[in-house]
Design an enzyme around this catalytic site. Sequence first.
Site, PDB file in Angstrom:
ATOM      1  N   GLY A 104       0.799  -1.218   0.000  1.00 46.65           N
ATOM      2  CA  GLY A 104       0.000   0.000   0.000  1.00 46.65           C
ATOM      3  C   GLY A 104       0.833   1.271   0.000  1.00 46.65           C
ATOM      4  CD  GLU A 124       5.387  -2.329  -8.847  1.00 48.24           C
ATOM      5  OE1 GLU A 124       5.035  -1.406  -8.092  1.00 48.24           O
ATOM      6  OE2 GLU A 124       5.528  -3.501  -8.472  1.00 48.24           O
ATOM      7  CB  ILE A 184      -4.257  -1.332  -2.383  1.00 49.32           C
ATOM      8  CG1 ILE A 184      -3.965   0.118  -1.974  1.00 49.32           C
ATOM      9  CG2 ILE A 184      -3.296  -2.304  -1.716  1.00 49.32           C
ATOM     10  CD1 ILE A 184      -2.645   0.673  -2.498  1.00 49.32           C
ATOM     11  CB  THR A 222       4.362   6.735 -14.972  1.00 49.08           C
ATOM     12  OG1 THR A 222       5.191   7.859 -14.584  1.00 49.08           O
ATOM     13  CG2 THR A 222       3.102   6.717 -14.117  1.00 49.08           C
ATOM     14  CB  ILE A 264       0.031  -9.549 -37.143  1.00 49.50           C
ATOM     15  CG1 ILE A 264       1.350  -8.778 -37.326  1.00 49.50           C
ATOM     16  CG2 ILE A 264       0.145 -10.948 -37.758  1.00 49.50           C
ATOM     17  CD1 ILE A 264       2.508  -9.332 -36.534  1.00 49.50           C
ATOM     18  N   PRO A 322      -4.958   8.734  -3.291  1.00 47.17           N
ATOM     19  CG  PRO A 322      -7.197   8.826  -2.607  1.00 47.17           C
ATOM     20  CD  PRO A 322      -5.845   8.379  -2.165  1.00 47.17           C
TER      21      PRO A 322
END
Length: 379
Positions: A123, A365, A156, A367, A339, A127
């Site tokens: 955690g 993890e 989380i 950006t 494809i 916000p």
Amino acid sequence: MDFRLTEEQEMIRRMSHEFADEVISPRAEEMERTGEMPYDIVDKMADLGMMGIPFPEKYGGSGGDWVSQMLCVEEISRGDAGLGGMLDVTSIVAQELYEFGTEEQKKRWLIPIAQGKEIGAYGLTEPEAGSDAGATRTTAVLDGDEWIINGTKQFITNIGLKNSHIVTITARSGTRKDGRALINTFIVLKGTPGFTIGKPWDKMSWHYLPSSELSFEDCHIPKDYILGEEGKGFAQHLTVLETGRIFVAAVCVGLAQACFDASLAYAKERVQFGQPIYNFQGVSFKLADMAMAIELSRLMYLKAAWLKDKGLPHTLEASYAKLFASEMAEKAASDAVQIHGGYGYMTDFPVSRYYTAAKLNQIVEGTSEVQRIVITRNL
């Protein structure tokens, strides 16, 4: 310089490869469509020791290394990236307990996580504290023999699972002399009064892996539930987040490999203008670029994991691996859909599922923008 895997590493890679083919892939579409966590698959992963490869046997692990753990995650993610993401999160929680926990904390919480009997949750995000993780507003105030926690965590993963019982969180516990927040890390158990797990968010992908909002309202936890040295919780969380970046790179390589495998097979079977579309450079060049980028990403995450195993600095390498692999995987998924043409947009074909799954890895993890900041600061 020897790029060959050890016998044990190759055994783990092969075992994970076969498990992905035989157990995960046949059910991947169903898992995503129904949004139901395949607990039986997770139990089988635990039985094979996949949750605790790099941790000592005395703490429930296999006594292996991080290279082996990442090879396992790559193969599991080739079967389905969501299960790779679950492995990422629970493993970095285990790492944080192993590196910073007391002996009592390790025996109580690390052992069941490394054994896969329980799944950990991490955690950090709030916000108002995403990329700016140091702006956390959740507070923890020491009152006698208890910490009182108030605040909110966002997005989380894992804690909403029925086999997930703990979350490690960061919280402000004061202000330093230089005016910065003093942040600690705490262990909070599911079911603690004042700790509420919100309804899982409805995501673009990884539907069976819940990501929830966590609320803490006068949540009391024992004084010894602090994890690590007081005042160094944020640094601890960033340490294991660095490992998480290697995990994400491995997840992306597995996902991209699935894109390549499906696209190569389709290109050799699909006939247009009287011949397989693989014969057209517009298709074969995409496959050549995809194969090259996958191998480059694989080498980078393996180097980062190898450095970690050797106890050497690997901040740059972890960011290199995460950034390159996550952007590579998104392109591989896009090219895979291209494809396949119209069929690629249909949910009957797995590449449509790969396409929606790929984007998340450029966000979690840290950006892509954060990775470039990390890299710039370390040049």
